[in-house]
Design an enzyme around this catalytic site. Structure first.
Site, PDB file in Angstrom:
ATOM      1  N   SER A  17     -20.957  -2.828 -32.240  1.00 13.85           N
ATOM      2  CA  SER A  17     -19.797  -1.934 -32.329  1.00 13.85           C
ATOM      3  C   SER A  17     -19.951  -0.868 -31.252  1.00 13.85           C
ATOM      4  O   SER A  17     -21.054  -0.656 -30.731  1.00 13.85           O
ATOM      5  CB  SER A  17     -19.802  -1.273 -33.709  1.00 13.85           C
ATOM      6  OG  SER A  17     -18.951  -0.154 -33.748  1.00 13.85           O
ATOM      7  N   TYR A  24     -23.810   3.310 -40.926  1.00  8.65           N
ATOM      8  CA  TYR A  24     -23.276   2.300 -40.007  1.00  8.65           C
ATOM      9  C   TYR A  24     -23.837   2.495 -38.589  1.00  8.65           C
ATOM     10  O   TYR A  24     -24.278   1.549 -37.942  1.00  8.65           O
ATOM     11  CB  TYR A  24     -21.753   2.416 -40.018  1.00  8.65           C
ATOM     12  CG  TYR A  24     -21.003   1.324 -39.284  1.00  8.65           C
ATOM     13  CD1 TYR A  24     -20.714   0.120 -39.910  1.00  8.65           C
ATOM     14  CD2 TYR A  24     -20.548   1.521 -37.986  1.00  8.65           C
ATOM     15  CE1 TYR A  24     -19.996  -0.880 -39.253  1.00  8.65           C
ATOM     16  CE2 TYR A  24     -19.831   0.534 -37.318  1.00  8.65           C
ATOM     17  CZ  TYR A  24     -19.555  -0.657 -37.951  1.00  8.65           C
ATOM     18  OH  TYR A  24     -18.848  -1.638 -37.288  1.00  8.65           O
TER      19      TYR A  24
HETATM   20  P1  NAD Z   1     -14.193  -7.786 -42.502  1.00  8.32           P
HETATM   21  O1  NAD Z   1     -14.400  -6.895 -43.687  1.00  8.32           O
HETATM   22  O2  NAD Z   1     -12.838  -8.318 -42.205  1.00  8.32           O
HETATM   23  O3  NAD Z   1     -15.181  -9.033 -42.592  1.00  8.32           O
HETATM   24  C1  NAD Z   1     -16.533  -8.881 -42.926  1.00  8.32           C
HETATM   25  C2  NAD Z   1     -16.973 -10.138 -43.634  1.00  8.32           C
HETATM   26  O4  NAD Z   1     -18.365  -9.989 -43.941  1.00  8.32           O
HETATM   27  C3  NAD Z   1     -16.229 -10.328 -44.971  1.00  8.32           C
HETATM   28  O5  NAD Z   1     -15.761 -11.659 -45.073  1.00  8.32           O
HETATM   29  C4  NAD Z   1     -17.294 -10.000 -46.013  1.00  8.32           C
HETATM   30  O6  NAD Z   1     -17.141 -10.714 -47.223  1.00  8.32           O
HETATM   31  C5  NAD Z   1     -18.573 -10.395 -45.266  1.00  8.32           C
HETATM   32  N1  NAD Z   1     -19.727  -9.697 -45.815  1.00  8.32           N
HETATM   33  C6  NAD Z   1     -19.877  -8.361 -45.983  1.00  8.32           C
HETATM   34  N2  NAD Z   1     -21.036  -8.104 -46.585  1.00  8.32           N
HETATM   35  C7  NAD Z   1     -21.631  -9.300 -46.809  1.00  8.32           C
HETATM   36  C8  NAD Z   1     -22.845  -9.692 -47.422  1.00  8.32           C
HETATM   37  N3  NAD Z   1     -23.678  -8.812 -47.991  1.00  8.32           N
HETATM   38  N4  NAD Z   1     -23.164 -11.006 -47.461  1.00  8.32           N
HETATM   39  C9  NAD Z   1     -22.316 -11.926 -46.942  1.00  8.32           C
HETATM   40  N5  NAD Z   1     -21.142 -11.621 -46.372  1.00  8.32           N
HETATM   41  C10 NAD Z   1     -20.801 -10.317 -46.309  1.00  8.32           C
HETATM   42  O7  NAD Z   1     -14.800  -6.968 -41.280  1.00  8.32           O
HETATM   43  P2  NAD Z   1     -14.687  -7.166 -39.707  1.00  8.32           P
HETATM   44  O8  NAD Z   1     -13.943  -6.012 -39.191  1.00  8.32           O
HETATM   45  O9  NAD Z   1     -14.279  -8.545 -39.342  1.00  8.32           O
HETATM   46  O10 NAD Z   1     -16.218  -6.917 -39.325  1.00  8.32           O
HETATM   47  C11 NAD Z   1     -17.063  -7.917 -38.811  1.00  8.32           C
HETATM   48  C12 NAD Z   1     -18.151  -7.269 -37.977  1.00  8.32           C
HETATM   49  O11 NAD Z   1     -17.553  -6.601 -36.864  1.00  8.32           O
HETATM   50  C13 NAD Z   1     -18.966  -6.212 -38.722  1.00  8.32           C
HETATM   51  O12 NAD Z   1     -20.323  -6.319 -38.389  1.00  8.32           O
HETATM   52  C14 NAD Z   1     -18.393  -4.916 -38.210  1.00  8.32           C
HETATM   53  O13 NAD Z   1     -19.327  -3.880 -38.268  1.00  8.32           O
HETATM   54  C15 NAD Z   1     -18.057  -5.303 -36.788  1.00  8.32           C
HETATM   55  N6  NAD Z   1     -17.080  -4.430 -36.162  1.00  8.32           N
HETATM   56  C16 NAD Z   1     -15.833  -4.294 -36.708  1.00  8.32           C
HETATM   57  C17 NAD Z   1     -14.933  -3.433 -36.086  1.00  8.32           C
HETATM   58  C18 NAD Z   1     -13.553  -3.235 -36.623  1.00  8.32           C
HETATM   59  O14 NAD Z   1     -12.900  -2.304 -36.157  1.00  8.32           O
HETATM   60  N7  NAD Z   1     -13.055  -4.049 -37.531  1.00  8.32           N
HETATM   61  C19 NAD Z   1     -15.300  -2.729 -34.946  1.00  8.32           C
HETATM   62  C20 NAD Z   1     -16.576  -2.890 -34.422  1.00  8.32           C
HETATM   63  C21 NAD Z   1     -17.453  -3.750 -35.058  1.00  8.32           C
END
Ligand code: NAD
Length: 254
Positions: A136, A149
């Site tokens: 991120s 985070y």
């Molecule tokens: P999201 O909530 O849409 O998806 C996350 C997925 O991870 C979900 O399907 C959830 O069930 C799964 N998950 C969470 N905890 C879990 C666990 N303990 N065991 C198994 N599965 C688990 O989120 P996203 O935005 O797609 O995020 C994905 C990655 O991208 C993350 O690492 C997040 O930090 C990173 N990220 C997201 C953003 C954003 O703005 N959305 C920005 C930078 C980084």
């Protein structure tokens, strides 16, 4: 299909994507499958994991990545590992619940470590492997109220570099992708929470709060992140390792 005959270059390769039930992980699983890989879909949410696996003819694994023993049950004959699963918790440091802090480290640092550790022997034996860690902008910058985070993503950055240095002689690369705000469930939750906390409209939260530090005032789409992750597994990226690739609309440039 041999790796050379697949249009996307990943024919004959096996991938594992964590958190592939939704958002960025779902998009990554689809992109890798399109490139020819067979994909293991890992998520704690059974329904979304099975839906994604069904969509791409992959395999679903319903696992809570906070559980170290459960991580050890996942397949280890993996050529492409995408450490993507993550979660957020917003609270002032002096009020941050210690158990939430620990959970964030377990899912976003310990689980990636355990999976990398499990998958490397197979990658070493084949002389090829690709590890993509979805970090991120918070892997390189801090924001208030996100100590759990920010700490976890900075930890993931360290793990990424250590992996890159150690695995390079075996043809294995490891990289971070560092998005700003992406339009997913994780962010929708923050928008709703901030809108009610500040009594402002959701659009205003996006523009004035989330994208305040980004030069491009738009949310990123999950597919854009997935395309970069997929490209890192392709033929033109074999000398990119230990990198953190910003996709943050200019946030970290300022
Ligand atoms: P999201 O909530 O849409 O998806 C996350 C997925 O991870 C979900 O399907 C959830 O069930 C799964 N998950 C969470 N905890 C879990 C666990 N303990 N065991 C198994 N599965 C688990 O989120 P996203 O935005 O797609 O995020 C994905 C990655 O991208 C993350 O690492 C997040 O930090 C990173 N990220 C997201 C953003 C954003 O703005 N959305 C920005 C930078 C980084």
């Amino acid at each position: 299909m041999s790796s050379s005959s697949a249009p996307g270059g990943l024919g004959g390769r096996t991938a594992l994507v964590t958190g592939a039930g939704s958002g960025i992980g779902h998009a990554c699983a689809r992109t890798l499958a399109r490139a020819g890989a067979k994909v293991h879909v890992v998520d704690r949410d059974a329904e979304t994991a099975r839906n994604t696996a069904g969509e791409i003819d992959g395999w679903a694994h319903v696992v809570d990545l906070a559980d170290a023993e459960a991580c050890e049950t996942l397949p280890n004959e993996i050529d492409v590992l995408v450490n993507n699963a993550g979660l957020q918790h917003v609270a002032a440091l002096h009020e941050f619940p210690p158990e939430r802090f620990t959970l964030l480290q377990q899912v976003m640092v310990t689980a990636p470590f355990l999976l990398i550790r499990r998958c490397l022997p197979h990658m070493y034996a084949r002389g090829w492997g690709r590890i993509v860690n979805i970090s991120s902008v918070h892997g390189v910058r801090a924001s208030a109220f996100k100590s759990g985070y920010v700490t976890a993503k900075h930890g993931l950055e360290g793990l990424n570099k250590a992996t890159a240095v150690e695995a390079a002689p075996y043809g294995v690369t490891s990289n971070c992708v560092n998005p700003g705000y992406v339009r997913t469930a994780l962010v929708e939750g923050q928008i709703e929470e901030q809108a009610s906390r500040h009594s402002i409209a959701p659009d205003e939260v996006v523009e004035r709060v989330l994208l305040d530090r980004a030069a491009i005032k738009e949310l990123i789409e999950p597919d854009e992140v997935a395309e970069l992750a997929g490209w890192l597994c392709g033929p033109h990226a074999s000398h990119i390792t230990g990198a953190c690739l910003s996709m943050d609309g200019g946030w970290s440039a300022s």
